[in-house]
Design a protein around this motif. Structure first.
Motif, PDB file in Angstrom:
ATOM      1  N   LYS A  14       0.810  -1.219   0.000  1.00  0.00           N
ATOM      2  CA  LYS A  14       0.000   0.000   0.000  1.00  0.00           C
ATOM      3  C   LYS A  14       0.843   1.268   0.000  1.00  0.00           C
ATOM      4  CE  LYS A  14      -0.742   0.431   5.024  1.00  0.00           C
ATOM      5  NZ  LYS A  14      -0.149   1.767   5.128  1.00  0.00           N
ATOM      6  N   GLU A  15       2.150   1.132   0.245  1.00  0.00           N
ATOM      7  CA  GLU A  15       3.037   2.288   0.141  1.00  0.00           C
ATOM      8  C   GLU A  15       3.524   2.490  -1.296  1.00  0.00           C
ATOM      9  OE1 GLU A  15       3.566   4.606   2.225  1.00  0.00           O
ATOM     10  OE2 GLU A  15       2.496   3.674   3.901  1.00  0.00           O
ATOM     11  N   ARG A  57       9.141   6.899   4.059  1.00  0.00           N
ATOM     12  CA  ARG A  57       8.321   5.766   3.610  1.00  0.00           C
ATOM     13  C   ARG A  57       9.192   4.707   2.962  1.00  0.00           C
ATOM     14  NH1 ARG A  57       5.392   8.189  -0.600  1.00  0.00           N
ATOM     15  NH2 ARG A  57       4.498   6.124  -1.013  1.00  0.00           N
ATOM     16  N   PHE A 169      -8.073   6.899  -6.482  1.00  0.00           N
ATOM     17  CA  PHE A 169      -6.938   6.322  -5.772  1.00  0.00           C
ATOM     18  C   PHE A 169      -5.814   6.000  -6.755  1.00  0.00           C
ATOM     19  CE2 PHE A 169     -10.720   4.917  -3.379  1.00  0.00           C
ATOM     20  CZ  PHE A 169     -10.430   5.445  -2.121  1.00  0.00           C
ATOM     21  N   ALA A 186       4.321  11.240  -3.195  1.00  0.00           N
ATOM     22  CA  ALA A 186       3.000  11.800  -2.913  1.00  0.00           C
ATOM     23  C   ALA A 186       2.759  13.078  -3.709  1.00  0.00           C
ATOM     24  CB  ALA A 186       2.874  12.088  -1.419  1.00  0.00           C
ATOM     25  N   THR A 205      -5.755   2.136  -1.277  1.00  0.00           N
ATOM     26  CA  THR A 205      -6.514   2.956  -0.338  1.00  0.00           C
ATOM     27  C   THR A 205      -5.631   3.291   0.860  1.00  0.00           C
ATOM     28  OG1 THR A 205      -7.394   1.177   1.057  1.00  0.00           O
ATOM     29  CG2 THR A 205      -8.528   1.587  -1.051  1.00  0.00           C
ATOM     30  N   PRO A 206      -6.063   4.186   1.720  1.00  0.00           N
ATOM     31  CA  PRO A 206      -5.248   4.509   2.890  1.00  0.00           C
ATOM     32  C   PRO A 206      -4.948   3.307   3.794  1.00  0.00           C
ATOM     33  CG  PRO A 206      -6.891   6.216   2.560  1.00  0.00           C
ATOM     34  CD  PRO A 206      -7.214   5.112   1.595  1.00  0.00           C
ATOM     35  N   LYS A 207      -5.801   2.264   3.748  1.00  0.00           N
ATOM     36  CA  LYS A 207      -5.633   1.121   4.643  1.00  0.00           C
ATOM     37  C   LYS A 207      -4.988  -0.093   3.972  1.00  0.00           C
ATOM     38  CE  LYS A 207      -9.320   2.281   7.891  1.00  0.00           C
ATOM     39  NZ  LYS A 207     -10.559   1.801   8.566  1.00  0.00           N
TER      40      LYS A 207
END
Length: 212
Positions: A14-15, A57, A169, A186, A205-207
């Motif tokens: 997710k990163e 990150r 996204f 980002a 997604t953020p999660k």
């Protein structure tokens, strides 16, 4: 999320990173170190912490997967030398044993001496490993039997919710002929991807990472 592509296991993080366990390779695209400093120099008010956050990150990913190789699939740097790149140079010293590979992109314009100073191995136009061929711009590969993995376009996907709200996204795209990695930084926009029925899109997604 773990998927299978061309007979190999791939981890979609997710990163905005891809990990190939079989090769101990961590791959990202469009890091754009120096972009925020480039904009500030031009008089655009951009936070000075963008590059720091991206590198933090990346450090967490290196700690998580402990790769032997880190591959940046183009646009590692944004134009010329500036304060953000100086900061990267100091950060790079923490990972002397990690092999840094750069597949050059359209924004990678530093001199050969600059890349050597930072112990970055340059490949142009592509770097091939196993069934995959990493190339920055355009779904083309010098080895026709290999599956190209590109970057450059900063892929995104729009999801419509039950209340007709639209959320956009970043995503991983795995098409019939090639794949596209999300932009790691980002500080990038998103280009909407519209897959065919037989192609796979994984929204970040953020999660977590989810197939859509």
């Amino acid at each position: 999320m773990t998927i299978t592509s061309h007979g190999e296991e791939l981890i979609l993080d997710k990163e905005r990173a891809l990990y190939l366990p079989q090769h101990q390779l961590l791959a990202i695209s469009d890091l754009h170190i120096g972009k925020s400093a480039h904009f500030r120099k031009a008089g655009v008010q951009v936070p000075s912490t963008i590059a720091q956050n991206d590198l933090q990150r990346l450090s967490l990913l290196i700690d998580k997967y402990n790769p032997k190789m880190l591959l940046v699939n183009g646009d590692m740097f944004h134009h010329g030398l500036n304060t953000d790149i100086d900061e990267f140079y100091e950060w790079r010293k923490r990972y002397q044993e990690l092999n840094f590979i750069l597949v050059k992109g359209n924004h990678d314009r530093l001199s050969k001496a600059d890349y050597n100073k930072m112990s970055i191995e340059i490949h142009e136009p592509s770097f091939c490993l196993g069934p995959f061929c990493f190339i920055h711009d355009a779904p083309q590969c010098t080895e026709e039997e290999l599956y190209p993995i590109s970057g450059h376009i900063h892929p995104g996907v729009t999801i419509v919710g039950k209340a007709k709200q639209r959320l956009k996204f970043p995503c991983f795209y795995f098409g019939n002929d090639y794949a596209v990695l999300p932009a790691f930084s980002a500080f990038t926009g998103l280009y909407n991807i519209y897959p065919k029925n037989s192609e796979r899109i994984f929204a970040i997604t953020p999660k977590n990472v989810v197939q859509v």
